[in-house]
Design an enzyme around this catalytic site. Structure first.
Site, short mmCIF file in Angstrom:
data_model
loop_
_atom_site.label_atom_id
_atom_site.label_comp_id
_atom_site.label_asym_id
_atom_site.label_seq_id
_atom_site.Cartn_x
_atom_site.Cartn_y
_atom_site.Cartn_z
CG HIS A 27 -1.83 1.15 1.32
ND1 HIS A 27 -3.20 1.04 1.13
CD2 HIS A 27 -1.60 2.47 1.60
CE1 HIS A 27 -3.75 2.23 1.27
NE2 HIS A 27 -2.80 3.11 1.57
CD GLU A 28 1.49 3.81 3.59
OE1 GLU A 28 1.85 4.86 3.00
OE2 GLU A 28 0.39 3.70 4.14
CG HIS A 58 0.16 5.95 -1.10
ND1 HIS A 58 -0.92 6.34 -1.87
CD2 HIS A 58 -0.35 5.44 0.05
CE1 HIS A 58 -2.04 6.05 -1.21
NE2 HIS A 58 -1.72 5.50 -0.06
#
Length: 226
Positions: free
Chosen positions: A29-30, A33
């Site tokens: 997820h990170e 980004h």
């Protein structure tokens, strides 16, 4: 053991599986980004070493502890400077959406692999009962948790990605008003997490929807693979 069972939000025997699933889900997820922010011209995350799949870089210890105890938590947010983007609002939406979408794709991929193991008879051929249970528990949690994180992060309240997406989509005058009440939105978010009555009408439906998505994809993949 009894003490740990009392303070943890998940059964102790499931704890290792939750940790592995969350390590993968939060890290990807990170990373998503950071990857897209860097791709679109903002080197902030790259300079901080966040464009990596190394879990240690993305994890927040307090966030993980609270996740295990209270049932919610967070990873270390990726800093993004939208002013470095050629199209700040459009690219901001993509960067914000990349995190939740990465969880969606992880859920779909994990559910497909689990369906493949079932349809090909691999699971049925495993004679070790504990190993079979471990594999089944991992893939079920992997699909359910990633579908839930996909939905949860789209809630339009700070500090979640859904809020950043709305912030970039609305007109500037509306965005200014949102920023004025942003501090209160954080309190609303915390109330939703802590008050059972509010959870019943917010978080609980998301869990149910995550289950529905998981079982829907399972049925589709099993039908295709049969």
């Amino acid at each position: 053991m009894d003490f740990l069972n009392k303070i943890l939000s998940v059964p102790l025997e499931q704890l290792p599986f939750y940790l592995v699933v969350l390590v993968i889900a939060f890290t990807v997820h990170e990373f998503s980004h950071a990857y897209f922010a860097n791709k679109f011209g903002d080197p902030t995350a790259k300079l901080l070493g966040r464009v990596t799949l190394n879990p240690a870089v993305h994890f927040d210890l307090l966030g993980i502890i609270l996740l295990l105890i209270a049932g919610f938590g967070w990873a270390r947010p990726v800093p993004v400077n939208r002013d470095n983007f050629k199209s700040p609002r459009l690219m901001g939406v993509v960067v914000s959406a990349a995190g939740p979408l990465s969880n969606f794709f992880l859920a779909v991929i994990g559910t497909f692999i689990y369906s493949l193991l079932i349809s090909t008879g691999v699971l049925a051929s495993i004679s070790n009962e504990k190993l079979l249970e471990a594999i089944m528990m991992f893939f079920q949690l992997f699909g359910l948790m990633n579908f839930f994180l996909f939905l949860f992060n789209l809630i339009p309240l700070p500090p979640l990605d859904g809020y950043r997406i709305v912030e970039d989509l609305v007109p500037r005058r509306v965005r200014g008003k949102l920023q004025q009440v942003e501090q209160w939105s954080v309190f609303i978010f915390l109330l939703i997490l802590f008050i059972p009555v509010l959870q019943r009408y917010t978080i609980s439906p998301l869990y149910q929807l995550a289950r529905d998505l998981y079982y829907h994809f399972m049925q589709v993949f099993l039908h295709i693979l049969s």
